[in-house]
Design a protein around this motif. Structure first.
Motif: not given
Length: 376
Positions: A113-119
């Motif tokens: 879910r965090l892929s491409g959202v936060v490093p």
């Protein structure tokens, strides 16, 4: 009470060794704490991190450990902060049965879910096998110690060096101290999330002046600010150099094609950096000096080249092309930035949109020749 190896590693990672522990008293059914987690500053940027404790049951993954790491991902998603994971575990604790497998699945989902959202940055500090290897490899940047074990199926004879040559590991280091130093450098260049612009630094003079007789590495060193280049996948696809760096104090990605023909690995390597930069709206400088594609099996070459071209055309932020006099051709990209087309699809607030337009125009103004600069 003596500090565990995971606590010591977190102290090395966070600035000044200071961080706020998260769920410090959460333990498995046996009363052991196989993972430590916390929040603090890393390279001056607010970030979350967790470290597996190999001193407790060899860092065996339990339901409690999965819940703690999942909470880190959840907090990072809510606050827009990067996540750093230090992996050192022999695998799941089999006595917890199907419950731990279900918890593991939720952990994979939270990371995705965090892929491409936060490093997301992974440090493979010891054993990282099976599903742990999958989660670690889902990160944007993978850093591995030379003597670590990093593979999916056990037993395996695959070394970190071989993983780096296959493009799995982005950066290889000799010890944890070097790994944490690399993380701080990366988080200083990368934005905290996909709604923020990358950091702006005081410009440092390059060590040399670009010239036509330089190779790719020398050209990158001449274009980028002194000491700012972080090369990724150095041992993979050796005829293309990919790196994160600063130019005039601005964070950029650099793709430098060498003088030889491009192979399948080169295409995948360049594609990986384009996707990373596109996710976090980092401009890309492309240095084109190749001799076409390397003759070989057509199907893998066609697939890899198509993915590279697709990633390049789908990018949503300026791509900079140095020409003979190293002036950047950005007219089209500036128009896109002003129109808001260079921004992440349907994810930005108006304030973030305005900031990114200003960011693109500022970089444009810095890069263009004087006559074009005055006309903006």
């Amino acid at each position: 009470m003596e500090k565990t190896i995971s606590q010591k590693r977190l102290e090395l990672l966070f600035d000044g060794g200071e961080f706020t522990p998260i769920d410090a008293f959460a333990k498995s059914t046996d009363g052991d704490a196989e993972v430590d987690a916390g929040f603090g500053l890393i390279g001056g940027a607010p970030a979350y991190a967790f470290a597996q404790n190999s001193q407790e049951n060899s860092g065996a993954i339990t339901v409690a450990q999965c819940a703690k790491i999942k909470k880190i991902y959840s907090l990072a998603e809510k606050t827009g902060c990067p996540v750093v994971g230090i992996y050192d575990s022999n695998g799941v604790k089999l006595t917890e049965g199907f419950e731990v497998l279900s918890a593991y699945g939720e952990l994979v989902k939270a990371s995705a879910r965090l892929s491409g959202v936060v490093p997301q940055i992974s440090i493979v500090a010891g054993v990282c096998i099976g599903t742990s290897a999958l989660i670690a490899n889902m990160a944007d940047v993978v850093i591995a110690l030379d003597g670590a074990d990093f593979y999916v199926t056990a037993p395996s004879e695959v070394s970190v060096k071989e993983s780096a040559e296959d493009g799995i590991v982005d950066i290889t280091v000799s010890d944890v101290e070097e790994a944490t130093a690399k993380v701080k450098e990366l988080l200083a260049i990368l934005p905290s999330n996909n709604l923020e612009v990358a950091g702006i630094f005081e410009a440092q003079s390059s060590v040399s002046v670009p010239s036509g007789d330089m190779d790719s590495a020398q050209l990158v060193g001449a274009i980028a600010d002194a000491g700012s280049v972080i090369e990724l996948k150095k041992d993979y696809g050796c005829n293309v150099l990919t790196a994160l760096a600063c130019v005039g104090g601005e964070s950029v990605g650099i793709i430098a094609f060498g003088e030889k023909e491009l192979c399948v690995c080169c295409s995948y390597k360049a594609e990986a950096l384009i996707k990373l930069c596109d996710a976090f709206s980092i401009p890309i400088i492309t240095i084109a000096n190749g001799k076409g594609l390397k003759k070989g099996k057509e199907t893998p070459l066609l697939t890899a080249t198509t993915k590279l071209f697709s990633a390049g055309r789908m990018r949503l932020f300026p791509r900079l092309k140095p020409k003979a006099q190293l002036h950047f051709c950005l007219t089209k990209d500036l128009q896109m930035a002003r129109a808001g087309k260079s921004l992440k699809r349907n994810t930005l607030k108006p304030s973030a949109l305005h900031l990114r337009q200003q960011h693109a125009e500022r970089l444009m103004t810095y890069s263009l020749p004087n006559k074009q600069r005055q006309s903006l």
